[in-house]
Design an enzyme around this catalytic site. Structure first.
Site, PDB file in Angstrom:
ATOM      1  N   SER A   1       0.864  -1.228  -0.058  1.00 47.31           N
ATOM      2  CA  SER A   1       0.173   0.001   0.011  1.00 47.31           C
ATOM      3  C   SER A   1       0.616   1.262  -0.003  1.00 47.31           C
ATOM      4  O   SER A   1       1.648   1.405  -0.915  1.00 47.31           O
ATOM      5  CB  SER A   1      -1.107  -0.134   1.070  1.00 47.31           C
ATOM      6  OG  SER A   1      -2.042   1.059   1.039  1.00 47.31           O
ATOM      7  N   ALA A   2       0.672   2.143   0.855  1.00 40.49           N
ATOM      8  CA  ALA A   2       1.559   3.173   1.138  1.00 40.49           C
ATOM      9  C   ALA A   2       3.267   2.841   1.062  1.00 40.49           C
ATOM     10  O   ALA A   2       3.750   3.576   0.555  1.00 40.49           O
ATOM     11  CB  ALA A   2       1.262   4.219   2.161  1.00 40.49           C
TER      12      ALA A   2
END
Length: 564
Positions: free
Chosen positions: A235-236
């Site tokens: 994700s991030a």
């Protein structure tokens, strides 16, 4: 109204948490100790693994160092007891309204949520886990983990490399696992013209880079090889992996040597973004300044550094977050700063200004479902167009956005969760919005990036996958964040075994096939026919990466107007 706990449980599925498991008993032998130039680090042992958690790698970013690039440690820290729970960086706690409890009720009584505790600004630490048998002469490959959490949440508290290391030891291809803490939210990614002028943008990325430099300087003392580092994120964290490839126009060297030789990106890659001083960035900055009581200060940034911790935390958390109606139109994210991140990541990719390393990149089938639960007032095509125009793509006209929306049929059977017919339609445009958000931020952005990478660097091996093993889960499908539990071995089964084996092969050999046990299908390079390795619930298969082709074509041709 949802309670904060309910929102936190939701975000646990968004990848900032892993299940709580009973801690193994500490082995009764002398505590493992590693001598660094600036400290004596004492760890703990269990299951044949030495763990050192919470090793400082930078000066505390407090006081005048708040909202400043990380600074290397210069003094002697004496003895560091790296045996407890590392402090988390300040978190962006969110509220979310109008999500029916029954959607996530089944998660509440399962161990998918672990509360982040002991948060504070003095948080720039790193974890190292290694086989107890490793010595400075071992030269083991290193897996460097960057956690996810929407650039708002997350901590190394939540991730343990024991399962991966145990599997590597059982197969005689040992690895070392490293996890880095970095600043998130307004502490790590505050935008604004003042921030740009001060040279203090993208601090979370700079924290990660200093962590990689720490590995280059110190990992050999733990038995690792600084020339065999693979960076991995979800994700991030995966977006951060891409940005580490793009920082300084693709220069990933330190003292003349590359900081990493391979990259793995789970659910994230390139995020086209407007500059740090763009209008949206200024709105966020001024809101934080106002909430901190600094609007009338002569030097607003200096004022933000001088207010007490709680005041700044509350001010930083006063802007919309990922669980709000804004969804993945993030307030805080890496933005071009003209210095470390010299341009929008998509432009750097198209210009070939990336570190040229072999990579694995992939997604879950239903990336967008978790980000589409609260927008239940979106009931028509025009509502969708207005939503993207208002909250996401300010550089696009409504006609351009309508053309994008029209590439997604107004038919629940074509939406996400995919392959579920007319089922799981939470509200009239839910499955359509979920398909779009998942594609724009994750799945089709990945394909566009791979097209660029393979045209610019055809000699660099790239491998791609799709996770579909959660297909039967109502409303969510194989959702964003579900791969964390699988990759870290907390959900035993064929997907977990497969992913760990392929990743261990890649970390050791930069090839997911070399050394992978018999019985696993060959993972072809993406350039060889654009095939994905499909991680299904009970088997693995190959899948052509050509679904939703009209939408992918539109995205590739209009990236310049689809900046967040």
């Amino acid at each position: 109204m949802w309670s904060l706990l309910t929102a936190a449980v939701l975000f646990a599925r968004l990848s900032i948490a892993v299940p709580t498991t009973a801690a193994p008993a500490i082995e009764k032998r002398a505590a493992p100790t590693v001598q660094l130039d600036y400290a004596t680090v004492v760890g703990s042992s269990a299951l044949g693994i030495d763990s050192f958690k919470g090793i400082p790698y930078a000066q505390p970013p407090v006081g005048k160092l708040r909202l400043k690039p990380p600074q290397p440690i210069t003094g002697d820290l004496g003895t560091v007891q790296a045996t407890g729970l590392p402090r988390a960086c300040p978190q962006m706690y969110l509220k979310s309204d109008d999500i029916p409890d029954d959607i996530l009720g089944r998660f509440i009584n399962t161990p998918v949520f672990q509360k982040i505790t002991h948060a504070g600004e003095d948080c720039l630490t790193i974890n190292v886990q290694k086989p107890s048998s490793a010595t400075p002469e071992s030269k083991l490959p290193v897996l460097f983990w960057i956690f996810g959490g929407g650039f708002e949440f997350g901590s190394t508290q939540l991730y343990d490399g024991t399962s991966l290391i145990l599997r590597s030891m059982a197969q005689n291809r040992d690895i070392i696992f490293v996890a880095v803490n970095y600043r998130v939210g307004g502490f790590g990614f505050l935008p604004g013209a003042d921030i740009k002028k001060d040279g203090s943008a993208n601090l979370g990325l700079l924290d990660q880079r200093l962590g990689l430099q720490w590995v280059a300087e110190n990992i050999e003392k733990f038995g690792g090889d600084p020339e065999k580092v693979t960076i991995w994120g979800e994700s991030a964290g995966a977006i951060s992996v891409f940005d580490q490839m793009a920082l300084y126009d693709g220069d990933n060297t330190y003292k003349g040597k590359p900081l990493f030789r391979g990259a793995i990106m789970n659910s994230g890659s390139v995020i086209p973004a407007d500059p740090v001083d763009c209008p949206k960035g200024e709105v966020v900055y001024e809101k934080v300044v106002e909430e901190a009581g600094c609007s009338k200060a002569t030097d607003k940034l200096d004022c933000l550094r001088s207010v007490d911790y709680t005041t700044f935390l509350n001010a930083a958390n006063s802007v919309p977050g990922i669980l709000s109606y804004n969804s993945v139109a993030l307030s805080y994210l890496p933005r071009p700063d003209g210095k470390a991140l010299t341009a929008s990541p998509d432009k750097l990719g198209r210009s070939g200004l990336l570190a040229k390393v072999p990579l694995i990149i992939g997604d879950q089938e239903d990336e967008g479902t978790l980000f589409s639960l609260v927008q239940n007032n979106i009931t028509t095509t025009e509502h969708l167009v207005d939503y993207f125009s208002t909250y996401f793509f300010h550089g696009a006209t409504k006609e351009q956005l309508r053309a994008l929306v029209d590439t997604y049929p107004n038919d629940p059977s074509a939406g996400s969760p995919f392959r579920t017919g007319n089922l799981n339609q939470l509200y009239p445009q839910y499955k359509r919005l979920a398909a779009m958000l998942g594609d724009l931020v994750f799945t089709l952005s990945r394909r566009v990036f791979l097209d660029i990478a393979n045209s610019k660097f055809p000699e660099i091996p790239t491998y791609s996958y799709l996770g579909t093993y959660g297909h039967i889960i109502p409303i969510l499908g194989t959702s964003h964040g579900s791969d964390v539990l699988t990759s870290f071995g907390y959900t035993p089964g064929i997907p977990s075994t497969s992913i760990q084996n392929y990743y261990l092969s890649f970390v050791n050999n930069l090839d997911p096939n070399k050394g992978t046990p018999l019985g696993f299908p060959k993972w072809p390079r993406w350039s060889e026919g654009k095939m994905l390795l499909n991680f299904e619930a009970v088997k693995n298969s190959l899948l052509k990466d050509d679904f939703r082709g009209e939408s992918a074509k539109y995205l590739e041709e209009h990236t310049d107007i689809l900046h967040i």
